[in-house]
Design an enzyme around this catalytic site. Structure first.
Site, PDB file in Angstrom:
ATOM      1  N   TYR A   1      -2.574 -11.670   2.892  1.00 10.35           N
ATOM      2  CA  TYR A   1      -2.130 -10.335   2.495  1.00 10.35           C
ATOM      3  C   TYR A   1      -2.913  -9.271   3.263  1.00 10.35           C
ATOM      4  O   TYR A   1      -2.340  -8.341   3.842  1.00 10.35           O
ATOM      5  CB  TYR A   1      -2.330 -10.151   0.994  1.00 10.35           C
ATOM      6  CG  TYR A   1      -2.000  -8.762   0.488  1.00 10.35           C
ATOM      7  CD1 TYR A   1      -0.682  -8.383   0.279  1.00 10.35           C
ATOM      8  CD2 TYR A   1      -3.014  -7.838   0.231  1.00 10.35           C
ATOM      9  CE1 TYR A   1      -0.370  -7.102  -0.187  1.00 10.35           C
ATOM     10  CE2 TYR A   1      -2.720  -6.563  -0.231  1.00 10.35           C
ATOM     11  CZ  TYR A   1      -1.397  -6.197  -0.439  1.00 10.35           C
ATOM     12  OH  TYR A   1      -1.107  -4.935  -0.886  1.00 10.35           O
TER      13      TYR A   1
ATOM     14  N   LEU B   1       5.507   0.361  -8.139  1.00  6.77           N
ATOM     15  CA  LEU B   1       5.430   1.612  -7.390  1.00  6.77           C
ATOM     16  C   LEU B   1       6.779   2.033  -6.835  1.00  6.77           C
ATOM     17  O   LEU B   1       7.148   3.219  -6.892  1.00  6.77           O
ATOM     18  CB  LEU B   1       4.420   1.447  -6.242  1.00  6.77           C
ATOM     19  CG  LEU B   1       4.170   2.677  -5.362  1.00  6.77           C
ATOM     20  CD1 LEU B   1       3.614   3.831  -6.174  1.00  6.77           C
ATOM     21  CD2 LEU B   1       3.221   2.310  -4.219  1.00  6.77           C
TER      22      LEU B   1
ATOM     23  N   ASP C   1      17.593  -7.228   2.712  1.00  5.37           N
ATOM     24  CA  ASP C   1      16.266  -7.818   2.899  1.00  5.37           C
ATOM     25  C   ASP C   1      15.694  -7.245   4.188  1.00  5.37           C
ATOM     26  O   ASP C   1      16.341  -7.288   5.236  1.00  5.37           O
ATOM     27  CB  ASP C   1      16.405  -9.341   2.999  1.00  5.37           C
ATOM     28  CG  ASP C   1      15.056 -10.044   2.994  1.00  5.37           C
ATOM     29  OD1 ASP C   1      14.086  -9.486   3.541  1.00  5.37           O
ATOM     30  OD2 ASP C   1      14.976 -11.158   2.448  1.00  5.37           O
TER      31      ASP C   1
ATOM     32  N   ASN D   1       7.786   0.058   1.306  1.00  6.62           N
ATOM     33  CA  ASN D   1       6.976  -0.301   0.138  1.00  6.62           C
ATOM     34  C   ASN D   1       7.035  -1.785  -0.190  1.00  6.62           C
ATOM     35  O   ASN D   1       6.114  -2.321  -0.798  1.00  6.62           O
ATOM     36  CB  ASN D   1       7.442   0.524  -1.064  1.00  6.62           C
ATOM     37  CG  ASN D   1       6.774   0.104  -2.350  1.00  6.62           C
ATOM     38  OD1 ASN D   1       5.589   0.289  -2.538  1.00  6.62           O
ATOM     39  ND2 ASN D   1       7.561  -0.489  -3.254  1.00  6.62           N
TER      40      ASN D   1
ATOM     41  N   LYS E   1      -1.467  -6.630   6.168  1.00  9.04           N
ATOM     42  CA  LYS E   1      -1.543  -5.186   5.965  1.00  9.04           C
ATOM     43  C   LYS E   1      -2.328  -4.524   7.105  1.00  9.04           C
ATOM     44  O   LYS E   1      -2.016  -3.394   7.502  1.00  9.04           O
ATOM     45  CB  LYS E   1      -2.192  -4.872   4.617  1.00  9.04           C
ATOM     46  CG  LYS E   1      -1.288  -5.162   3.424  1.00  9.04           C
ATOM     47  CD  LYS E   1      -0.054  -4.270   3.424  1.00  9.04           C
ATOM     48  CE  LYS E   1       0.759  -4.416   2.153  1.00  9.04           C
ATOM     49  NZ  LYS E   1       1.941  -3.519   2.117  1.00  9.04           N
TER      50      LYS E   1
END
Length: 250
Positions: free
Chosen positions: A166, A13, A58, A86, A170
């Protein structure tokens, strides 16, 4: 002309973001990556546009982000329109749940820390670094790429037990974005209030009787009364005048 900073542009993406955005030659696109040489070679081979700048940084390293901010600032006259967070970590543990991870508590803990550090704190550091430029830009937009995996409703409806770290990172990212919105929306409102007060002060100098904006119902009533009063013979035709029929206008 718009300026963009995007993280995680080495593939997927992120790479597609810089490919599409750079199609407009008036855009300046900055991509933050961990392997600058490799991504620059890929951009040259597959895109080949000079409005793309690849920066070694980073997002978990505030010092690297500070240098990236300086690089961007020098090329945008100290402003920035868009930031897209992203970059993300989705490790092999995405395929397992707490039942498997709990067999090794230290591994579970480190997995959660790694995801949180990159997926949540990385975006927080990124936004903090570039907000001074964003506030001077035109669009003033910060975007974080999250996931439906962070939604408890989706998790419960589909019984998705995998990708625990994960999903949690998020979900934390979603809250971080909400917190950024709350603090800077408040600051913008305060700034607008200060500007309005300064303008009202000038109005007061112009018209000492000025006490602030008239209520819509009073303003409409005043204008309608003037419309009803006005006639061509009375000297109202084709002229510019206040609802007060005289100066000062306020």
């Amino acid at each position: 002309m718009s300026s963009w900073v995007i993280t995680g542009v080495s593939r997927g993406l992120g790479f597609e973001f810089i490919r599409q955005l750079s199609e407009n030659p008036s855009n300046t696109v900055f991509g933050l990556v961990r392997d600058k040489a490799a991504v620059e070679a890929k951009v040259a081979a597959e895109i080949g546009r000079d409005n793309i700048h690849i920066i070694q940084a980073d997002t978990t390293d505030p010092l690297a982000l500070e240098k990236a901010t300086q690089y961007v600032s020098e090329r945008t006259n100290g402003t920035l329109d868009y930031v897209i967070a992203n970059a993300a970590l989705q490790a092999k543990t995405a395929l397992v749940g707490f039942d498997a991870l709990s067999r090794n508590p230290k591994t579970l803990e480190q997995d959660a820390i790694d995801h949180f550090r990159i997926n949540t704190l990385g975006a927080v550091h990124l936004f903090n670094a570039f907000i001074p430029l964003i506030l001077k830009g035109h669009a003033k937009k910060l975007i974080a790429i999250s996931s439906g995996m962070s939604d408890p409703e989706m998790t419960l409806k589909a019984d998705i037990h995998q990708a625990t770290s994960y999903a949690m990172s998020k979900a934390a990212l979603n809250m971080a974005v909400a917190k950024f919105s709350a603090v800077y929306r408040e600051k913008e409102t305060e700034e607008e209030g200060q500007l309005a007060m300064a303008m009202f002060g000038k109005f007061k100098q112009y018209s000492p009787t000025f006490e602030g904006p008239v209520k819509p119902e009073d303003s409409a009533r005043s204008v309608l009364a003037l419309i009803n009063k006005a006639t061509v013979d009375g000297g109202y035709a084709g002229v510019f005048l206040s609802h007060t029929e005289s100066k000062p206008y306020l």
